[in-house]
Design a protein around this motif. Structure first.
Motif, PDB file in Angstrom:
ATOM      1  N   SER A 175     -46.290  44.233  28.813  1.00 54.02           N
ATOM      2  CA  SER A 175     -46.721  45.390  28.949  1.00 54.02           C
ATOM      3  C   SER A 175     -45.922  46.667  28.637  1.00 54.02           C
ATOM      4  CB  SER A 175     -47.229  45.451  30.407  1.00 54.02           C
ATOM      5  OG  SER A 175     -45.944  45.415  31.378  1.00 54.02           O
ATOM      6  N   ILE A 176     -44.634  46.581  28.780  1.00 54.93           N
ATOM      7  CA  ILE A 176     -43.682  47.665  28.480  1.00 54.93           C
ATOM      8  C   ILE A 176     -43.054  47.407  27.151  1.00 54.93           C
ATOM      9  CG2 ILE A 176     -41.764  49.077  29.269  1.00 54.93           C
ATOM     10  CD1 ILE A 176     -44.399  49.550  30.704  1.00 54.93           C
ATOM     11  N   MET A 211     -43.561  42.565  32.408  1.00 55.95           N
ATOM     12  CA  MET A 211     -43.066  43.774  31.823  1.00 55.95           C
ATOM     13  C   MET A 211     -42.790  43.583  30.471  1.00 55.95           C
ATOM     14  SD  MET A 211     -43.489  46.446  33.820  1.00 55.95           S
ATOM     15  CE  MET A 211     -43.772  46.939  35.455  1.00 55.95           C
TER      16      MET A 211
END
Length: 266
Positions: free
Chosen positions: A4-5, A1
């Protein structure tokens, strides 16, 4: 995450950070932050190398349907722990236990002492339960954190976020070891919470309001309801006044016609 974020988030919004050196490279700590926006739980972990675990309301994990499953997967991916907030004292105990578990694993535990997002950008009174009890039960240092301008990125009612630079100020760790064994003393819990909120206020520059944010939200909702009711009554009174004026005008026209007819007959 984080890739990806966190990566795209930092690239798009370029958040600035002060006091990053106050985050320990290893070992447990409690990150106590003000709460301005839903995005706070993403911006703070995005700028840190270490994982931060927050607690989140259980509804994020139990909503049915495809959207609900995607939301649950997302929150699990960013390290959120579900806590049922509908159970009164039981819900509070569950939140405390979750925090203690995170600390005992030697990780970073994130918490919002206000208990909910600020309704107007001001800093509200911290709730003495979760933060202080986890800190005193574990002996972990409390690191005050101030989120800056995150509420301006996506104000209520706006679908598309505004590209701007939010800020994060991280204060020096606070040591509450002097209160060891006093985690059930409500006066101590209040003192610890107030000290943390004072440090957050200094970091954020927010105006401090000595009531709970939940009470402020109820007050705002009640005022909005009262204004709506007052507007409704004013509109009703205006419509009644127009109706009475139309009736009076119609009556006057009839009286004029009657007078003209009487003059004509005479």
């Amino acid at each position: 995450m984080k890739f990806s974020i966190g990566g795209p988030l930092k690239l798009a919004f370029r958040p600035w950070v002060e006091g990053l050196e106050n985050i320990p490279a290893e070992g447990p700590a409690i990150l106590a932050s003000n709460h301005l926006s839903f995005s706070d739980s993403f911006f703070l972990p995005a700028v840190l190398d270490r994982k931060v675990t927050f607690i989140a309301k259980a509804e994020y994990f139990t909503t049915p349907g495809v959207k609900g499953r995607m939301t649950a997967a997302f929150f699990k991916g960013v390290g959120q722990l579900p806590v049922d907030r509908s159970g009164g004292r039981g819900a509070g105990e569950a939140a405390i236990k979750s925090g203690v578990d995170v600390i005992e694993r030697g990780e970073l535990f994130g918490i919002y002492p206000e208990g909910t997002r600020s309704p107007d950008g001001r800093l509200y009174r911290g709730k003495p339960g979760g933060l202080a009890r986890v800190a005193l039960a574990t002996g972990a240092p409390v690191i005050p954190v101030a989120m800056i301008d995150t509420e301006k990125i996506q104000p209520p009612g706006k679908v598309m976020p505004k590209l701007m630079r939010p800020g994060i100020r991280i204060g020096r760790p606070l040591d509450f070891s002097r209160y060891n064994g006093m985690e059930h003393d409500r006066f101590v819990l209040r003192a610890v919470t107030d000290e943390v909120m004072y440090e957050i206020m200094k970091l954020s520059g927010q105006e401090y309001v000595d009531i709970y944010a939940t009470a402020a939200k109820r007050q705002i909702a009640d005022e909005a309801k009262a204004q709506k009711q007052a507007l409704k009554e004013a509109q009703k009174e205006a419509e009644q006044a127009l109706k009475e004026a139309a009736q009076a005008e119609k009556q006057a026209e009839k009286q004029t016609e009657k007078d003209e007819k009487e003059r004509s007959d005479s």
